[in-house]
Design an enzyme around this catalytic site. Structure first.
Site, short mmCIF file in Angstrom:
data_model
loop_
_atom_site.label_atom_id
_atom_site.label_comp_id
_atom_site.label_asym_id
_atom_site.label_seq_id
_atom_site.Cartn_x
_atom_site.Cartn_y
_atom_site.Cartn_z
N TRP A 1 -9.21 5.45 -0.34
CA TRP A 1 -9.77 6.06 -1.56
C TRP A 1 -8.86 5.66 -2.70
O TRP A 1 -7.76 5.15 -2.50
CB TRP A 1 -9.85 7.59 -1.41
CG TRP A 1 -8.59 8.22 -0.93
CD1 TRP A 1 -7.50 8.59 -1.67
CD2 TRP A 1 -8.26 8.54 0.44
NE1 TRP A 1 -6.52 9.12 -0.87
CE2 TRP A 1 -6.95 9.11 0.43
CE3 TRP A 1 -8.94 8.41 1.65
CZ2 TRP A 1 -6.32 9.53 1.61
CZ3 TRP A 1 -8.30 8.84 2.81
CH2 TRP A 1 -7.02 9.39 2.79
N GLU B 1 -5.17 3.11 -10.53
CA GLU B 1 -5.83 1.82 -10.28
C GLU B 1 -7.00 1.63 -11.24
O GLU B 1 -7.23 0.54 -11.76
CB GLU B 1 -6.38 1.76 -8.84
CG GLU B 1 -5.33 1.86 -7.77
CD GLU B 1 -5.96 1.69 -6.39
OE1 GLU B 1 -6.33 2.73 -5.79
OE2 GLU B 1 -6.10 0.55 -5.94
N CYS C 1 0.83 -1.21 0.00
CA CYS C 1 0.00 0.00 0.00
C CYS C 1 0.86 1.26 0.00
O CYS C 1 1.69 1.46 0.88
CB CYS C 1 -0.94 0.00 1.21
SG CYS C 1 -1.93 1.50 1.33
N ARG D 1 -0.05 4.60 3.01
CA ARG D 1 0.06 4.32 4.43
C ARG D 1 0.34 5.52 5.33
O ARG D 1 0.34 5.39 6.55
CB ARG D 1 1.11 3.24 4.66
CG ARG D 1 0.66 1.88 4.22
CD ARG D 1 1.72 0.83 4.51
NE ARG D 1 2.69 0.70 3.42
CZ ARG D 1 3.87 0.11 3.56
NH1 ARG D 1 4.25 -0.34 4.73
NH2 ARG D 1 4.69 0.00 2.52
N1 ARG Z 1 -6.88 -1.85 -7.05
C1 ARG Z 1 -8.19 -2.14 -6.55
C2 ARG Z 1 -9.24 -1.64 -7.51
O1 ARG Z 1 -8.91 -1.07 -8.51
C3 ARG Z 1 -8.42 -1.50 -5.17
C4 ARG Z 1 -7.39 -1.82 -4.12
C5 ARG Z 1 -7.41 -0.89 -2.94
N2 ARG Z 1 -7.14 0.48 -3.36
C6 ARG Z 1 -7.14 1.54 -2.55
N3 ARG Z 1 -6.90 2.70 -3.08
N4 ARG Z 1 -7.37 1.44 -1.24
O2 ARG Z 1 -10.41 -1.77 -7.31
#
Ligand code: ARG
Length: 378
Positions: A237, A242, A65, A68
């Site tokens: 968030w 991602e 992560c 953090r």
């Molecule tokens: N990578 C995952 C997604 O695209 C989420 C993982 C957690 N991500 C976060 N920013 N807390 O759905």
């Protein structure tokens, strides 16, 4: 005391008392109490303060992560007493509402009962509480999110009927002990979504992309001081890559890179002209722009890297060594533009932490061998 749980309990309790500056005698007294409890019952119970701090440490120790820096502001909801399907459902909806907070996302974890000696465990089938279905077609292609195909087929087996659109929110499926899986829909009013538009290109908007606001991982187990919590959904968030560079771009996910490139008039015949790279940046730009415009929390990968650098600095100041998984910490877009790329990380997994656990789908082979229409075993 040489008991596997005790060793882990002691490490955690000592860390909890030390980092909070609590009195040493109180720590010894608490350890004696835990020791007795383990002797008598084989386990012990966390106080709600221990549970809260343990969950924060689990986040701080999450090597993969990048977010953090904010570990200490995690909001912890203690739902160890939720015993019925109705109570678990209510707690999960409460989590979604609290975390979403109208778009100003709050990091949170909801902790259900531990797996040992406390009655029937609670388990959640979903990978994330909010996630899009994926419908496998006869020709092998998928409508929706290919990541969800197994879960979608499982829900359909349980009697769920999806609309068949690319963005149907899956229901939540939970299971208490040996009870039948319990499926429920999340009421629409709980789900915040963002239409993805590009600040300059209206052709792109025709792709009709959207994404949900809050990623709530619900399949991992939380381990604190030797106690396993198999259901402990948690969220932060999003970082824009991602969604843009993985969920939309991966060939085994929504796979919209070529369509994006075309919307921007890029020549997709010539890969050396970097159409993939240019298209992924446009997707990142669109996701960032859309979340901001909708008032939903999101962070870009440059800012997230800087925040992570500050986290590293603070940890070193506290005299702690930082652990990390380089392969996950580097963002998938322009990784070498962040400091993370240029250094090495120790990938030792500390405890408390969030761990992967055996998927429930493997356990439910009996259900898979059952005829979906009659419920009779084959
Ligand atoms: N990578 C995952 C997604 O695209 C989420 C993982 C957690 N991500 C976060 N920013 N807390 O759905």
């Amino acid at each position: 005391m040489e008991h596997p749980i005790y060793q882990k309990a002691e490490d955690f309790i000592r860390q909890y008392y030390k980092e909070n500056g609590f009195n040493e005698a109180a720590c010894e007294a608490r350890l004696a109490e835990i020791c007795l409890s383990i002797r008598q019952s084989g386990t012990y119970q966390h106080t709600s303060e221990e549970l809260t701090y343990g969950a924060k440490l689990a986040w701080r120790n999450s090597n993969r992560c990048i977010g953090r820096l904010f570990w200490n502001s995690l909001s912890v909801s203690d739902k160890r007493d939720a015993a019925s399907e109705e109570q678990v459902k209510e707690a999960l909806l409460e989590h979604i509402e609290y975390a979403t907070n109208g778009g100003k996302i709050r990091s949170a974890v909801t902790i259900f009962k531990p797996s040992e000696n406390t009655g029937d465990p609670v388990r959640i089938y979903n990978h994330q509480l909010i996630r899009y279905a994926g419908y496998r077609q006869e020709d092998g292609s998928v409508i929706g999110d290919p990541h969800s195909v197994e879960m979608t087929e499982f829900c359909i087996q349980l009697g769920w009927e999806g609309k068949g659109s690319p963005f149907d929110i899956l229901p939540i499926v939970i299971q208490i002990g040996e009870n039948e899986p319990y499926l429920f829909e999340i009421p629409e009013s709980y789900i915040k979504e963002v239409q993805i538009t590009h600040p300059e290109n209206v052709t792109f908007n025709e792709l009709g992309l959207k994404w949900y606001a809050v990623p709530i991982i619900s399949e991992m187990k939380l381990e604190i001081g030797g106690i396993d919590y198999p259901a402990a959904p948690f969220n932060g968030w999003y970082m824009e890559t991602e969604i843009a560079a993985r969920n939309f771009t991966d060939e085994n996910r929504y796979n919209v890179l070529r369509d994006t490139a075309k919307a921007f008039g890029l020549n997709t015949q010539l890969q050396s002209a970097m159409w993939k790279d240019r298209a992924v940046i446009e997707l990142c730009t669109a996701v960032m722009h859309s979340f901001k415009q909708a008032g939903v929390s999101i962070v870009d990968h440059h800012t997230a890297s800087q925040q992570f650098e500050l986290f590293e600095k603070k940890e070193i100041e506290e005299g702690r060594n930082i652990t990390g998984d380089w392969t996950w910490l580097i963002p998938p877009v322009s990784p070498a533009s962040t400091h993370i790329f240029h250094k090495a990380y120790d990938n030792t997994w500390k405890s408390p932490n969030f761990f992967y656990q055996a998927s429930l789908f493997e356990k439910s082979e009996t259900q898979k061998n059952t005829c979906p229409f009659t419920g009779v075993s084959k």
